[in-house]
Design an enzyme around this catalytic site. Structure first.
Site, PDB file in Angstrom:
ATOM      1  N   TYR A  17     -78.081 -26.004-105.997  1.00 37.59           N
ATOM      2  CA  TYR A  17     -77.231 -27.104-106.454  1.00 37.59           C
ATOM      3  C   TYR A  17     -77.031 -27.072-107.974  1.00 37.59           C
ATOM      4  O   TYR A  17     -77.193 -28.076-108.660  1.00 37.59           O
ATOM      5  CB  TYR A  17     -77.832 -28.454-106.025  1.00 37.59           C
ATOM      6  CG  TYR A  17     -78.275 -28.471-104.592  1.00 37.59           C
ATOM      7  CD1 TYR A  17     -77.349 -28.327-103.556  1.00 37.59           C
ATOM      8  CD2 TYR A  17     -79.612 -28.606-104.245  1.00 37.59           C
ATOM      9  CE1 TYR A  17     -77.754 -28.323-102.228  1.00 37.59           C
ATOM     10  CE2 TYR A  17     -80.021 -28.599-102.908  1.00 37.59           C
ATOM     11  CZ  TYR A  17     -79.089 -28.452-101.914  1.00 37.59           C
ATOM     12  OH  TYR A  17     -79.492 -28.441-100.601  1.00 37.59           O
ATOM     13  N   TYR A 144     -78.573 -36.323 -93.719  1.00 41.51           N
ATOM     14  CA  TYR A 144     -78.526 -34.960 -94.266  1.00 41.51           C
ATOM     15  C   TYR A 144     -79.273 -34.053 -93.300  1.00 41.51           C
ATOM     16  O   TYR A 144     -80.422 -34.322 -92.940  1.00 41.51           O
ATOM     17  CB  TYR A 144     -79.177 -34.898 -95.648  1.00 41.51           C
ATOM     18  CG  TYR A 144     -79.315 -33.485 -96.169  1.00 41.51           C
ATOM     19  CD1 TYR A 144     -78.229 -32.836 -96.755  1.00 41.51           C
ATOM     20  CD2 TYR A 144     -80.511 -32.793 -96.049  1.00 41.51           C
ATOM     21  CE1 TYR A 144     -78.349 -31.530 -97.202  1.00 41.51           C
ATOM     22  CE2 TYR A 144     -80.637 -31.481 -96.503  1.00 41.51           C
ATOM     23  CZ  TYR A 144     -79.559 -30.862 -97.075  1.00 41.51           C
ATOM     24  OH  TYR A 144     -79.669 -29.566 -97.518  1.00 41.51           O
ATOM     25  N   ASP A 245     -84.108 -34.491 -85.960  1.00 44.84           N
ATOM     26  CA  ASP A 245     -84.306 -33.561 -87.075  1.00 44.84           C
ATOM     27  C   ASP A 245     -85.555 -34.003 -87.842  1.00 44.84           C
ATOM     28  O   ASP A 245     -85.506 -34.890 -88.671  1.00 44.84           O
ATOM     29  CB  ASP A 245     -83.059 -33.588 -87.974  1.00 44.84           C
ATOM     30  CG  ASP A 245     -83.209 -32.746 -89.230  1.00 44.84           C
ATOM     31  OD1 ASP A 245     -84.317 -32.235 -89.484  1.00 44.84           O
ATOM     32  OD2 ASP A 245     -82.222 -32.621 -89.969  1.00 44.84           O
ATOM     33  N   LYS A 274     -89.872 -26.699 -92.822  1.00 41.72           N
ATOM     34  CA  LYS A 274     -90.543 -27.053 -94.067  1.00 41.72           C
ATOM     35  C   LYS A 274     -92.061 -26.888 -94.041  1.00 41.72           C
ATOM     36  O   LYS A 274     -92.581 -25.840 -94.383  1.00 41.72           O
ATOM     37  CB  LYS A 274     -90.140 -28.462 -94.508  1.00 41.72           C
ATOM     38  CG  LYS A 274     -88.704 -28.567 -95.042  1.00 41.72           C
ATOM     39  CD  LYS A 274     -88.458 -29.893 -95.710  1.00 41.72           C
ATOM     40  CE  LYS A 274     -87.015 -30.034 -96.207  1.00 41.72           C
ATOM     41  NZ  LYS A 274     -86.678 -29.149 -97.314  1.00 41.72           N
TER      42      LYS A 274
END
Length: 428
Positions: A17, A144, A245, A274
């Site tokens: 980003y 997200y 998720d 993760k």
């Protein structure tokens, strides 16, 4: 790192980003141990981000390192097509034991975004196998789910970082996000928007996808568990599969092993990533029911059409097994509970700060919502100067520290956040 290396990085290496013409400065880390990152200049800074939620046991953990070293002497990788191996079998056994009985078929991949892509592809192929061309997914705003295309298509279409891709992405359905916070009273009107969407489009929807309880970088909102219960009832009523998720929240971050346990509901598909390897190496998984897996497998195609090159990577599977072994000692429960208690004691009072809109705490997650945007260039330097690593975005300063963090290190993270709030130059 030499000055020339620093210059090379600045000119040639694209960081997450960031801009290539006006990048946010990157700080050179030469080693890490426990909760500390050691910079090129020798300074140690406290990591408040767990390297984006993943390093839950701290850096250079001896048990995780040992697992990596042991496995790499055997093989670091072998293709999963037509081949299997003990680390993958052992890991899948562990994941099945950790998750609800319904979820007994596992697809391994190499990142959280891909795990979401896999889940969505599963449901598109599932409905095709039943003779129906369902392509729409229903979710809620402020979500997200990753940076790949299908994952972007179910992330918030108006307020997320993906807005510039809107004209290229599949158009999905978005209900209003719930306004009932985790610890507040349930507002019955929260479910109305979702209920209307699912009733109007029930024969077009391939699946529903949600981040359970915690909406991550879409705004770090913690919503009421009753919302998940209501969603599950509606999905069951209309026979629409439900995807959770748990890539950010899985493996203890919210105080439960999985965030969906706060609502005592079970999804049809579960995405993990993760923290699965303790932040050592990338790995993800998509778990689904036998019914969905068999329906796909008995179709004319006869197989699920996906297969990453590094699927079931032995090195990643081996360290994931070691990570789960650590988690099974249940020490994480005490650690996360202690972090939450300290956040309540020291971070929550920042609610009274004139530049703070809200403070949210759940498990080992602390969020300070500011009234103004942070200046990333300045605030990042400020945090490092004061000995901490915190990566804010937009108006949010949040911390998700490693579970092993000591109280004095956590207190320093909180104190530096307060110092930042008192410095108006760090905000736009």
């Amino acid at each position: 790192m030499s000055q020339s290396d620093t210059c090379f990085d600045y000119k040639h290496i694209w960081h997450p980003y960031s801009s290539m013409t006006n990048p946010v400065p990157s700080f050179s880390v030469i080693s890490a141990k426990g909760v500390y990152l050691k910079l090129q200049n020798g300074k140690n800074i406290i990591d408040g981000m767990s390297s984006w939620w993943s390093v839950i046991h701290g850096y250079n953990h001896p048990i995780l390192n040992k697992a990596l070293k042991k496995q790499i002497k055997k093989m670091s990788h072998v293709m999963f097509g037509g081949i299997t191996h003990p680390p993958a079998i052992k890991l899948c056994k562990k994941l099945i034991a950790l998750t609800p009985k319904k979820l007994d078929c596992i697809f391994l991949s190499d990142s959280g975004s891909v795990a979401v892509e896999v889940a969505m592809k599963m449901l598109i192929q599932y409905w095709q196998s039943l003779g129906q061309k369902r392509r729409l997914f229903l979710t809620i705003r402020n979500g997200y789910h990753g940076d790949t295309f299908a994952a972007m298509s179910v992330s918030d279409p108006d307020n997320s970082m993906h807005k510039l891709y809107n004209n290229l992405l599949p158009i999905n359905l978005f209900a209003n996000a719930p306004i009932s916070s985790f610890n507040e009273s349930w507002n019955t009107s929260d479910i109305i928007s979702f209920q209307e969407k699912i009733e109007e489009n029930s024969l077009k929807i391939a699946g529903v996808i949600l981040e359970p309880i915690v909406q991550g970088v879409g705004g770090m909102n913690f919503y009421h568990p009753t919302y998940l219960k209501k969603i599950k009832i509606l999905c069951d009523r209309y026979c629409i599969p439900l995807i959770f998720d748990e890539i950010a929240t899985g493996f203890g971050r919210t105080g439960k092993f999985f965030a969906f346990e706060h609502a005592d509901v079970v999804p049809d598909i579960l995405c993990l990533g993760k923290a699965m390897t303790g932040g050592t190496i990338t790995l993800a998984a998509t778990l689904t029911s036998r019914h969905i897996a068999n329906t796909i497998s008995k179709s004319k195609i006869g197989c699920f059409m996906h297969g990453p090159t590094y699927m079931g990577n032995p090195l990643a599977c081996a360290v994931a097994n070691a990570n789960i072994k650590i988690l099974n000692t249940n020490q994480w429960k005490i650690q996360v509970s202690n972090i939450e208690a300290q956040l309540v004691k020291h971070l929550l009072p920042l609610m009274n700060h004139p530049y703070v809109v809200n403070v949210r705490i759940l498990g080992a997650i602390g969020v300070v919502e500011c009234s103004r945007l942070v200046n990333m260039f300045l605030i990042q330097k400020f945090f490092v100067k004061h000995g901490v690593w915190i990566r804010p975005f937009k108006r949010l300063i949040y911390i998700v520290p490693p579970y092993i963090i000591h109280s004095h290190a956590l207190k320093k993270l909180i104190d530096v956040i307060e110092k930042a709030l008192n410095n108006r130059k760090l905000f736009i």
